[in-house]
Structures are given as structure tokens and as C-alpha cells.
Design a protein around this motif. Structure first.
Motif, PDB file in Angstrom:
ATOM      1  N   TYR A 263       0.833  -1.209  -0.244  1.00  0.00           N
ATOM      2  CA  TYR A 263      -0.500   0.106   0.130  1.00  0.00           C
ATOM      3  C   TYR A 263       1.034   1.235  -0.457  1.00  0.00           C
ATOM      4  CZ  TYR A 263      -3.665  -3.637   1.207  1.00  0.00           C
ATOM      5  OH  TYR A 263      -4.595  -4.246   1.484  1.00  0.00           O
TER       6      TYR A 263
ATOM      7  N   SER B  83     -13.860   4.611  -1.588  1.00  0.00           N
ATOM      8  CA  SER B  83     -12.836   3.578  -2.479  1.00  0.00           C
ATOM      9  C   SER B  83     -12.671   2.611  -1.620  1.00  0.00           C
ATOM     10  CB  SER B  83     -13.131   4.097  -3.399  1.00  0.00           C
ATOM     11  OG  SER B  83     -11.554   4.573  -3.181  1.00  0.00           O
TER      12      SER B  83
ATOM     13  N   LYS C   1       3.567   3.848  -0.797  1.00  0.00           N
ATOM     14  CA  LYS C   1       3.859   4.932  -2.177  1.00  0.00           C
ATOM     15  C   LYS C   1       5.494   5.274  -2.107  1.00  0.00           C
ATOM     16  CE  LYS C   1      -0.436   6.982  -3.393  1.00  0.00           C
ATOM     17  NZ  LYS C   1      -1.396   8.286  -3.424  1.00  0.00           N
TER      18      LYS C   1
ATOM     19  N   SER D 266      -6.156   1.132  -2.580  1.00  0.00           N
ATOM     20  CA  SER D 266      -5.613   0.828  -3.362  1.00  0.00           C
ATOM     21  C   SER D 266      -4.255  -0.259  -3.415  1.00  0.00           C
ATOM     22  CB  SER D 266      -5.021   1.878  -4.456  1.00  0.00           C
ATOM     23  OG  SER D 266      -4.090   2.945  -3.905  1.00  0.00           O
ATOM     24  N   TYR D 267      -3.792  -0.636  -3.685  1.00  0.00           N
ATOM     25  CA  TYR D 267      -2.736  -1.245  -3.551  1.00  0.00           C
ATOM     26  C   TYR D 267      -1.847  -2.471  -5.099  1.00  0.00           C
ATOM     27  CZ  TYR D 267      -5.999  -4.931  -4.162  1.00  0.00           C
ATOM     28  OH  TYR D 267      -7.137  -5.953  -4.415  1.00  0.00           O
ATOM     29  N   GLN D 268      -0.924  -2.525  -4.311  1.00  0.00           N
ATOM     30  CA  GLN D 268       0.136  -3.596  -5.410  1.00  0.00           C
ATOM     31  C   GLN D 268      -0.279  -5.046  -4.997  1.00  0.00           C
ATOM     32  OE1 GLN D 268       3.375  -0.565  -6.363  1.00  0.00           O
ATOM     33  NE2 GLN D 268       2.227   0.462  -8.121  1.00  0.00           N
TER      34      GLN D 268
END
Length: 357
Positions: free
Chosen positions: A127, A315, A129, A318-320
Motif C-alpha cells: 500500500y 473506495s 507509495k 489501492s494496493y499493488q
């Protein structure tokens, strides 16, 4: 004459592979209306070792079917699990099977596809950045689940989590407290139960600690100077006196200027809603009424706008999906030295197995 015989022999050898039946035809000769499952099993087990990858997948899905026909439940479970762990739920080409074998095979394979709790696409989730600093208390692992199942996560004798998962994407939290003492692999056990199938999926978390270097010593700092990052405040009030040989030479005083307050009178009592700087109204506003229909229309419009402008649900974060995570941190060695280190966390590949009853 000798040349003709040699030529005929070479031609016969060249045509032999083309005349020889392929493995599918050989297998079908042992199945069909009057199958010999034992002979088909013995042939396919040996032939599968020599097949190309595409044909090897077809053989791999037929082997648990033949094991079931022979009544070997252990081999059936092991071979079915091996197929799903290797090829997921992708089916090969069954077009070569005869109608009798195909009907029996589909009836056998359908329950496996509906119930096998396959875990695949296992990844760590990131998570952040920017570069992560400090050691985390846990990491999150994302994966896909082929079929719904009851689950239990454990580490050694300790059960960490349990419940029910529907099919689809899921996130599992793996605690890391106390796992950064040394480089090692820690095995978390994920047990899944779907119908009569109980599978065990090891989740192997690899922790590597490296790049340990001594931290630079702190530079000396003037004790009278303010600490770094501390805002400098202006002196609001104070006094400075300068003495030479116990004689007052200079004296200065700073005094904060105090604000001056003043008031001014207002007129007499005001009517409700009247502003002091405006002329008084000619009539009392409280004596006037409001049209009920206008009030209802205004209330209806306000409620309609409130419903129409309902805020959207937040929402999801966001994660990768990543293969490893790295963390920079500082610690004190046994010698009392402050060192900086980098720890990396990754997942080692593993396959699930079906537990026997």
C-alpha cells in the motif's frame, strides 16, 4: 539388387512412425464400451512420462479418473490435487474420447471442479507509495479462491484466524511480531474445507535481514542553540541590564502593547431580525405568515436534493501485488552499537495437499 534391398529397408523404417498408432488411440483401445481400466492405467502412467506438455496435461486429468475407477481413493485425491495445483481449473481437449468414456469422465470430474478449494495467484500486497521505514506488525497476502470453503489459519499450535470464504479474491493478514530476529522461513498453515475435501496450503514467509552498517555518529550541537525543527518564538516581553564593575551601564525593557477597548452605545430594544445598522422595519416580521404549500414544496425539494446527492461509498484502498517487501530500520547490537538494517519479506512457492480422513 543389394541397393534395392537397402532402399526398401530405409523406406520401411521411415514409414514406421507414421504407421504406429499415437498414445490416444492406444488408450482408447483399452477403454470404450468394454473398458479395461487396469490396462489403461498401466499404459497411461508410463506413457505420460514421454508426452509433450499439452498431451501431458490431458494425461494428468485422466489419471485420477482411472484411479477412481480402480477404487484407489488415495491416488485419486493426490492426482486430482496435483492437477489443480499445476493447471488450475483449465480443461484440456477431451474430443478424442469415445462417448462412453467421456460421459463417465465428465460425471467424475464435475464434482471436483465444483468443490476443490484451489488457492492461486498468491502475492504480497503493498500500500506504500514510498520506501517503507520501520518494521511492520503484519503484512497482507492477497489470493484467489476457486470455490467457497471454510478456512483456518495457524502457526504451529496457535490458531490465528478462521471462518468462511466465498469464491473470489481475499486478503489474509499475516502477523510478523517477533519474526525479525534472524533470517528464516516461517510456515503458516491454511486449511480449507469444501464439501468432503480438506486441503492444506502452506504459506511460507521468508524473512531476510541484510545490509547491516553502522549508523553515523550524531554531530555535536551547541546546547544554547535551539533543537533542529524547533520554531523560534519572538520575545514578547522582557528586560536586559548591563553591569560593569557592579555599576549599571545600560538597561532596556520591552513591554507588550495592550489593546485598547472601547464601547459605543446602541439604540433601544430591537425587533426580532432587525439589524442595528439598518432602519427599523415598518411592520413586525413575526406577524407575517408563510404559505404552507410553499413550505411543503421547499421541504420536498430539500429532501430530494439530499437523496440525490448521497455521498458515494468510500473506495477501497489501492494496493499493488508484489513478490517481496523491504523495510529499513535501526537496531542496537549486542555490543551496544546502533546499526541500520534492511529486512525483506517474500513468499516461497508451495503446493496444497489433500488431507486423508
Amino acid at each position: 539388387m543389394t541397393k534395392r534391398i537397402a532402399t526398401a529397408l530405409l523406406l520401411a523404417l521411415a514409414l514406421t512412425p507414421g504407421l504406429r498408432a499415437d498414445w490416444k488411440s492406444e488408450l482408447l483401445s483399452r477403454l470404450g464400451r468394454n473398458p479395461d481400466y487396469g490396462a489403461a492405467w498401466d499404459y497411461l502412467v508410463e506413457e505420460a512420462k514421454k508426452l509433450e506438455p499439452e498431451d501431458r496435461q490431458t494425461a494428468a486429468v485422466l489419471l485420477p479418473f482411472l484411479a477412481a475407477k480402480l477404487g484407489d481413493k488415495d491416488k485419486e485425491r493426490d492426482l486430482a490435487a496435483e492437477y489443480f495445483e499445476t493447471y488450475r481449473d483449465n480443461d484440456p481437449d477431451f474430443g478424442f474420447l469415445d462417448v462412453y468414456t467421456l460421459r463417465d469422465f465428465l460425471a467424475f470430474w464435475a464434482p471436483w471442479k465444483r468443490s476443490y478449494p484451489l488457492v492461486y495467484d498468491l502475492n504480497l500486497l503493498s500500500y506504500a507509495k514510498g520506501p517503507a521505514t520501520g518494521l511492520p506488525a503484519s503484512v497482507e497476502v492477497g489470493f484467489e479462491l476457486l470455490n467457497e470453503a471454510f478456512f483456518r489459519v495457524s502457526l504451529g499450535p496457535y490458531i490465528l484466524e478462521g471462518g468462511h470464504w466465498p469464491r473470489g479474491f481475499h486478503i489474509l493478514t499475516i502477523p510478523l511480531h517477533g519474526l525479525f530476529e534472524r533470517s528464516d522461513t516461517y510456515e503458516f498453515i491454511l486449511d480449507l474445507k469444501s464439501g468432503d475435501i480438506i486441503s492444506r496450503k502452506p504459506i511460507r514467509v521468508r524473512v531476510d535481514i541484510a545490509d547491516m552498517v553502522a549508523a553515523p555518529a550524531a554531530a555535536p550541537r551547541d546546547i544554547l542553540s535551539p533543537e533542529s525543527g524547533t520554531p523560534i518564538k519572538a520575545i514578547q516581553e522582557g528586560e536586559i541590564s548591563l553591569y560593569v564593575d557592579n555599576k549599571l551601564i545600560l538597561k532596556s525593557r520591552k513591554i507588550v502593547a495592550k489593546p485598547t477597548y472601547f464601547t459605543f452605545p446602541l439604540g433601544g430594544p430591537l425587533m426580532p431580525g432587525q439589524k442595528p445598522y439598518l432602519p427599523p422595519p415598518k411592520e413586525d416580521p413575526m406577524s407575517r405568515g408563510v404559505n404552507i404549500l410553499d413550505a411543503l414544496a421547499l421541504a420536498y425539494k430539500a429532501i430530494k436534493d439530499l437523496v440525490a446527492k448521497k455521498p458515494l461509498p468510500p473506495s477501497p484502498p489501492s494496493y499493488q501485488k508484489v513478490s517481496s517487501l523491504s523495510f529499513a530500520y535501526s537496531r542496537t547490537t549486542a555490543e551496544g552499537l546502533s546499526v541500520s538494517a534492511r529486512a525483506s519479506v517474500s513468499l516461497s512457492p508451495s503446493r496444497a495437499v489433500i488431507l486423508k480422513e
